[in-house]
Structures are given as structure tokens and as C-alpha cells.
Design a protein around this motif. Structure first.
Motif, PDB file in Angstrom:
ATOM      1  N   LYS A  34      -4.656   4.480   6.419  1.00 48.83           N
ATOM      2  CA  LYS A  34      -5.203   3.637   5.352  1.00 48.83           C
ATOM      3  C   LYS A  34      -5.081   2.164   5.704  1.00 48.83           C
ATOM      4  O   LYS A  34      -4.151   1.760   6.409  1.00 48.83           O
ATOM      5  N   LEU A  35      -6.000   1.374   5.149  1.00 47.00           N
ATOM      6  CA  LEU A  35      -5.892  -0.071   5.299  1.00 47.00           C
ATOM      7  C   LEU A  35      -4.711  -0.561   4.465  1.00 47.00           C
ATOM      8  O   LEU A  35      -4.512  -0.114   3.338  1.00 47.00           O
ATOM      9  N   ILE A  36      -3.950  -1.494   5.031  1.00 46.31           N
ATOM     10  CA  ILE A  36      -2.789  -2.001   4.305  1.00 46.31           C
ATOM     11  C   ILE A  36      -3.222  -2.695   3.013  1.00 46.31           C
ATOM     12  O   ILE A  36      -2.519  -2.646   2.009  1.00 46.31           O
ATOM     13  N   ALA A  37      -4.420  -3.289   3.025  1.00 44.19           N
ATOM     14  CA  ALA A  37      -4.926  -3.959   1.826  1.00 44.19           C
ATOM     15  C   ALA A  37      -5.001  -3.008   0.635  1.00 44.19           C
ATOM     16  O   ALA A  37      -4.910  -3.427  -0.509  1.00 44.19           O
ATOM     17  N   LYS A  38      -5.182  -1.704   0.921  1.00 49.88           N
ATOM     18  CA  LYS A  38      -5.365  -0.731  -0.162  1.00 49.88           C
ATOM     19  C   LYS A  38      -4.045  -0.126  -0.629  1.00 49.88           C
ATOM     20  O   LYS A  38      -4.032   0.710  -1.526  1.00 49.88           O
ATOM     21  N   LEU A  39      -2.926  -0.505  -0.026  1.00 55.01           N
ATOM     22  CA  LEU A  39      -1.646   0.119  -0.366  1.00 55.01           C
ATOM     23  C   LEU A  39      -1.006  -0.562  -1.575  1.00 55.01           C
ATOM     24  O   LEU A  39      -1.216  -1.746  -1.816  1.00 55.01           O
ATOM     25  N   SER A  40      -0.189   0.216  -2.287  1.00 56.42           N
ATOM     26  CA  SER A  40       0.572  -0.352  -3.403  1.00 56.42           C
ATOM     27  C   SER A  40       1.737  -1.153  -2.848  1.00 56.42           C
ATOM     28  O   SER A  40       2.083  -1.044  -1.678  1.00 56.42           O
ATOM     29  N   LYS A  41       2.343  -1.919  -3.756  1.00 55.19           N
ATOM     30  CA  LYS A  41       3.461  -2.779  -3.350  1.00 55.19           C
ATOM     31  C   LYS A  41       4.595  -1.954  -2.721  1.00 55.19           C
ATOM     32  O   LYS A  41       5.200  -2.358  -1.724  1.00 55.19           O
ATOM     33  N   GLY A  42       4.851  -0.783  -3.289  1.00 52.47           N
ATOM     34  CA  GLY A  42       5.936   0.053  -2.784  1.00 52.47           C
ATOM     35  C   GLY A  42       5.675   0.512  -1.364  1.00 52.47           C
ATOM     36  O   GLY A  42       6.553   0.472  -0.509  1.00 52.47           O
ATOM     37  N   TYR A  43       4.444   0.926  -1.109  1.00 51.92           N
ATOM     38  CA  TYR A  43       4.080   1.359   0.240  1.00 51.92           C
ATOM     39  C   TYR A  43       4.146   0.203   1.221  1.00 51.92           C
ATOM     40  O   TYR A  43       4.621   0.345   2.348  1.00 51.92           O
ATOM     41  N   ARG A  44       3.676  -0.962   0.775  1.00 47.97           N
ATOM     42  CA  ARG A  44       3.714  -2.117   1.680  1.00 47.97           C
ATOM     43  C   ARG A  44       5.132  -2.461   2.078  1.00 47.97           C
ATOM     44  O   ARG A  44       5.416  -2.803   3.215  1.00 47.97           O
ATOM     45  N   GLN A  45       6.019  -2.357   1.079  1.00 49.53           N
ATOM     46  CA  GLN A  45       7.421  -2.648   1.350  1.00 49.53           C
ATOM     47  C   GLN A  45       7.960  -1.672   2.403  1.00 49.53           C
ATOM     48  O   GLN A  45       8.685  -2.056   3.312  1.00 49.53           O
ATOM     49  N   ARG A  46       7.551  -0.413   2.279  1.00 56.53           N
ATOM     50  CA  ARG A  46       8.043   0.588   3.231  1.00 56.53           C
ATOM     51  C   ARG A  46       7.428   0.385   4.606  1.00 56.53           C
ATOM     52  O   ARG A  46       8.076   0.610   5.626  1.00 56.53           O
ATOM     53  N   VAL A  47       6.161  -0.056   4.626  1.00 56.56           N
ATOM     54  CA  VAL A  47       5.554  -0.395   5.918  1.00 56.56           C
ATOM     55  C   VAL A  47       6.330  -1.553   6.533  1.00 56.56           C
ATOM     56  O   VAL A  47       6.610  -1.579   7.734  1.00 56.56           O
TER      57      VAL A  47
END
Lengths: 255, 319
Positions: free
Chosen positions: B128-141
Motif C-alpha cells: 500500500k501507499l504510505i499516504a493511504k495508511l492510518s496514523k497507527g500504521y504509519r507509526q509502525r512503519v
């Protein structure tokens, strides 16, 4: 070296992942297409006239089409270059990804050269579109290809110099619009400085004339590569990248 | 693993960090606790070689941040307050980009990306594109990015800020599971986070360290001075208070409120004394009714507030 490639690839990917690259290429294709159509139309017109007057020798395609068109590309470049360079560092500063780059085991020079190379490569892709138009000249005529190659070399050198300055400007702000506008003003000034040298002979006028990009590009458009012009572009590239490096370093101190 | 001595950072005339010193042992999780603007981020940015200190030294795994920044950077994984992600990239693409930046050989890169994606539970969104991720997922990325090169030291700036309670819980578990193999410094202004995830705590306020200790010691330090909440009826408030103050081991009695003839007090004892039995006996022997008697434990929150209270930060530290 690997790091330079990594950064360069990533930059190119972001240009092509966003509409920027395609938009710039489309803009260039339309504007250059018009210039090309105009130049060829004019050439055809003048050819018919000279034939009607009874002259039979062929007219010079290099001199009448390729050279003015290369000058046109040089000017279009002044408008496109700020749009390419404005995001180089300001975007990273705004989104905070600059922290990732500056805390990774990379030298600042690797980041800067990688980004600059990507910008130059994108400009190269844009230039390729004009090659498509020039292809028709070779398909239906026999122009000399060597001046065209030198002309392209000049265009790339010019873009390299202005992109290096643009990279420097984009380290100064986190706002892309500001970075773009300032770079555009600098590009424009480096273009119009030449005008002063036309009527003034003072030292300042000659210095300004020397700094002008147009003056140093013009010989390239004729297929003439003068070391002095190459040195001018090389030193502009060096100056721009050097200032970028200094600015990036001061970012650490100021941050 | 980390040794900081006399670290000072000034921005112009502002002092962000003032001569702080601390040490972190290998494998520990240390919490930087302090109100916003206390100098936590500045300290972390110096440790990660993002910015140089004005004075003092910081060493990571024996390498000085000024003299050997490359060696330090190779050994540190850093998650800034906002995850440094490129929205136009896919998760997998981003992780391998960071992996290459950190110098992972290309033969191992794909394997490492798989491992950290699995570990940080972002494997399901890797395309998935990082732009489409929720805040929680981004934090984990962001976390996956920080551990991709298996660094000795992990520096996490407010790793749970902006997450929902479930995500906070998962992130804390993840951080705990990373301890041992990595030495971790995390900053936060949330107290339970320190109590739940950290071994040690460094409390910073306005650029200075006011306390550094293990979480257990710090809480028990004030827990020694126990407080007891008492509810008594059958006499007037001043009379009762006078009697309570006479009980041996009581340092202070504070009257709280009065409801329907029920007087509430908070009785503070001297360190190491348990006065509950004495208080109960005193009340009953005086012929009053004892309605309630319970120990009030001082939480880390009270310790924190006491140490960072604006009026007396330095006295709090010296206790």
C-alpha cells in the motif's frame, strides 16, 4: 557511490510517482511543439520565396531551424527548472524526512549529488521530447547532427548550473512556493543580465554580462563548444552544490 | 552503551538543554519524561547526530557523536516524533530504501524487509501507499524503519503520540519485545507509559535533569512516606485533628472536607512508619466513629508533578 544512486533513484521515483514529471513533460511538449511548428513553417515559407526568386541552393536547416530552436529551449528551461528544483529539500524539511536522511550513515555530499543528479536526469527526460521533433528534420532533410549534440550538451550544462542554484535555494525554506519563486527570479536575472552588456561598457555591466547564462549558452547553440563557457557552467554547478552543502550543514547547527 | 556528559544545547540565547549527564546500560529501556519543551527532543537529536551539542559530549557504543558520526549513525535507529515516511512510496519500497541508506547489503535486504514488516505488523499493508495508511500504521512503519538495520540503540521520540488506546497498547508491547537485543531510549510525557514500558526513568524539565532512577525506586521513594485517608465522625473537626496530630509517627494532618458530620482527613506519616494501626486506635479510644481508613499510594504522577513543579524544581531533585 551506492548511496548517491539510492538517493537519485528515490528522487526520480518521487518525481514520476507524482504528476510533476508528467506535467512538466506535457507543458514542454506543447510549448516546444509550437516553437517547432512555427520555425518549420517559417522555413518552408522562406524556402518557397527564395525558390520563386530563382535561387536553387538549399537553405541551411541547422542555421535556420535548429539553432533558434535550441535558444528557445534554453529559455523554456528557465521556467521549468524552478519547478523541478523547488521540492528537492523543502519537501524533506516540511515532512520531517530530512531527519531520516541526516541521521542515516550518509555524507551530506551524497545526498546533495544524488538529488541534483535526479533533477538533471528529469530535465534530460524532458529534453528527449524535443528530440522527437528534431527527428523529423533528419527524416526529411540532411542537417548536420554534430551541432545538435553540442547544443544538447549546452542545455544540460545550463540546467545543471541552474538546478544546483535551485537546490541551494530549496534548502533555505520549507515552503516549495517560496523556493520556486526565488529560484525563478534568479534564473530570470541570470538571463536578462545580458541586456546591460548590450549598451553599457562599465565594469559592472561586463561582470553582469559574464554572469549571464544566455551569453554562455549561445555558442553551444551554434555547435561551438568553448572551454570558457564550459568552465562557466562547471563553476556555477560547483558553486551551487557547495552552497547547498554549506546550507545543509548550517541546518544542523540552527535546526 | 550511551554516555552523556555535561551536554548543553543553545539556540541563539535560548538554552534548550543545560549541562545534562546520564548513562544507559546495554539492553535497558529508559524513559525520558518531561513536559513539552523540556529538551527531550533536543537531547535525542544530539544523540542521533542530527545536530551537534553546543557543549559536552555524548557517546554511543563508545563513539563520540562529533568525532565519529558515521559509526554512531550506523548503530542507531531513530523514530522522530513524526514518522519520517514518504507518502508517495509503498511500504515495502520505503523500507528497502531505508535499508539501503543504512547500508544493508542488497542480498539480505529483502529478507530484512520481510522480518521487520512481520515484526511491526505492517506485512498486510506492504504493497500500500504510505499516504493511504492510518496514523497507527504509519507509526509502525516508522518503527520498522528504525529497526531495519538491527541497531544497537533505538531512539524513539514520543512513539505513542496520536495513537488510539489499542494502538498505544500494541506499540508498547512491541517496544517491550524489542528490549534486550536493543538499548532503547523513548521520550514521553505520559506517565503510565514509563511505568509500563521502562526500566529506568530520566525526568527532564526546562533543560535539566531533575531525577534519574529506576522506575521502582522512584515510586517507592515517595511511597515510603505513606499517606492515610481517614473518615471520622463524633466530634468537631479541630478536636479530631488535634488528636490525630498527637499520634506517634504522624508528620502532618490535612483536613479535607466535611459531609453530614463525617470529617475527612489525610494523615501523612514520617518515612518508614506505618501509622494506620495507631490512628485507628486513637480514634476508637476517643470514642469516635471510624468510617474509613485507607492507605493512599503516591503514584509516579505525584512524583513527576512534585519534581517538575514550576516553583521548586531543584529542591525536588535534591530530596
Amino acid at each position: 557511490m551506492n548511496n548517491v544512486i539510492t538517493i537519485c533513484q528515490k528522487e526520480l521515483k518521487s518525481y514520476f510517482a507524482s504528476p510533476i514529471a508528467y506535467l512538466l513533460m506535457a507543458m514542454f511538449a506543447i510549448v516546444f511543439g509550437f516553437f517547432f511548428w512555427n520555425a518549420v513553417g517559417y522555413f518552408v515559407n522562406v524556402s518557397f520565396q527564395s525558390q520563386a526568386m530563382g535561387r536553387s541552393f538549399p537553405m541551411d536547416v541547422n542555421e535556420m531551424i535548429i539553432r533558434p530552436l535550441l535558444m528557445n529551449v534554453s529559455v523554456i528551461g528557465l521556467f521549468l527548472i524552478p519547478l523541478i528544483s523547488m521540492r528537492l529539500f523543502s519537501e524533506e524539511k516540511r515532512s520531517g524526512t530530512i531527519e531520516l536522511l541526516l541521521t542515516s550513515p550518509l555524507h551530506d555530499a551524497e545526498i546533495i549529488i544524488g538529488k541534483w543528479l535526479a533533477a538533471v536526469a528529469l530535465y534530460g527526460c524532458i529534453l528527449l521530447i524535443s528530440g522527437l521533433n528534431f527527428f523529423f528534420l533528419f527524416a526529411y532533410g540532411k542537417p548536420d547532427w554534430k551541432p545538435l549534440v553540442i547544443g544538447y550538451l549546452g542545455l544540460v550544462l545550463q540546467a545543471g548550473a541552474l538546478l544546483a542554484i535551485g537546490a541551494f535555494v530549496s534548502t533555505l525554506t520549507r515552503n516549495q512556493i517560496i523556493a520556486g519563486s526565488v529560484t525563478f527570479s534568479i534564473c530570470l536575472l541570470l538571463w536578462v543580465f545580458e541586456w546591460v552588456a548590450g549598451y553599457e561598457t562599465s565594469t559592472w555591466a561586463s561582470v553582469m554580462g559574464y554572469m549571464s547564462v544566455v551569453r554562455h549558452f549561445e555558442p553551444f547553440s551554434k555547435g561551438v563548444m568553448d572551454t570558457r563557457d564550459a568552465v562557466y557552467f562547471a563553476s556555477m554547478i560547483f558553486l551551487g552544490l557547495f552552497l547547498t552543502a554549506r546550507s545543509l550543514e548550517s541546518l544542523r547547527w540552527r535546526a | 552503551m550511551i554516555k552523556v556528559e555535561g551536554l548543553t544545547k543553545r539556540y541563539g540565547r535560548n538554552v534548550a538543554v543545560q549541562g545534562i549527564s546520564f548513562e544507559v546500560e546495554k539492553g535497558q529501556i529508559v524513559g525520558f519524561l518531561g513536559p513539552n519543551g523540556a529538551g527531550k527532543t533536543t537531547t535525542m537529536r544530539i544523540l542521533t547526530c542530527f545536530m551537534p551539542p553546543t557543549q559536552g559530549t555524548a557517546r554511543v557504543a563508545g563513539f563520540d557523536v562529533l568525532e565519529a558520526p558515521m559509526q554512531v549513525k550506523q548503530r542507531i535507529g531513530y523514530l522522530p516524533e513524526n514518522p519520517p515516511v514518504y507518502p508517495e512510496m509503498e511500504v515495502e519500497e520505503y523500507l528497502s530504501f531505508v535499508g539501503r541508506l543504512k547500508g544493508i547489503p542488497s542480498a539480505e535486504l529483502a529478507k530484512r524487509v520481510d522480518e521487520v514488516a512481520e515484526r511491526c505488523s505492517v506485512a498486510d499493508v506492504r504493497k500500500k501507499l504510505i499516504a493511504k495508511l492510518s496514523k497507527g500504521y504509519r507509526q509502525r512503519v516508522g518503527l520498522a524503519q528504525a529497526i531495519i538495520h538491527n541497531p544497537d540503540v533505538l531512539i524513539l521520540d514520543e512513539p505513542t503520540a496520536g495513537l488510539d488506546p489499542k494502538q498505544i497498547h500494541e506499540t508498547r508491547d512491541l517496544i517491550r519485545s524489542l528490549a534486550g537485543e536493543h538499548t532503547i531510549i523513548l521520550s514521553t510525557h505520559i506517565l503510565p507509559e514509563v511505568e509500563q514500558t521502562c526500566d529506568h526513568v530520566v525526568i527532564i524539565t526546562r533543560g535539566s535533569i531533575v531525577a534519574t532512577d529506576s522506575v521502582q525506586n522512584l515510586t517507592s521513594r515517595l511511597r515510603g512516606q505513606e499517606a492515610v485517608a481517614v473518615q471520622v465522625s463524633g466530634a468537631d473537626e479541630p478536636v479530631i485533628r488535634q488528636r490525630l496530630e498527637q499520634v506517634a509517627g504522624v508528620s502532618r494532618v490535612v483536613a479535607r472536607d466535611t459531609h453530614n458530620g463525617l470529617h475527612s482527613f489525610e494523615v501523612e506519616s514520617l518515612p518508614g512508619k506505618n501509622v494506620r494501626a495507631e490512628v485507628a486506635r486513637a480514634v476508637v479510644e476517643s470514642g469516635w466513629n471510624l468510617s474509613e481508613l485507607r492507605a493512599v499510594a503516591l503514584s509516579l504522577e505525584d512524583v513527576f508533578l512534585e519534581l517538575t513543579a514550576a516553583e521548586k524544581p531543584s529542591e525536588g531533585a535534591k530530596q
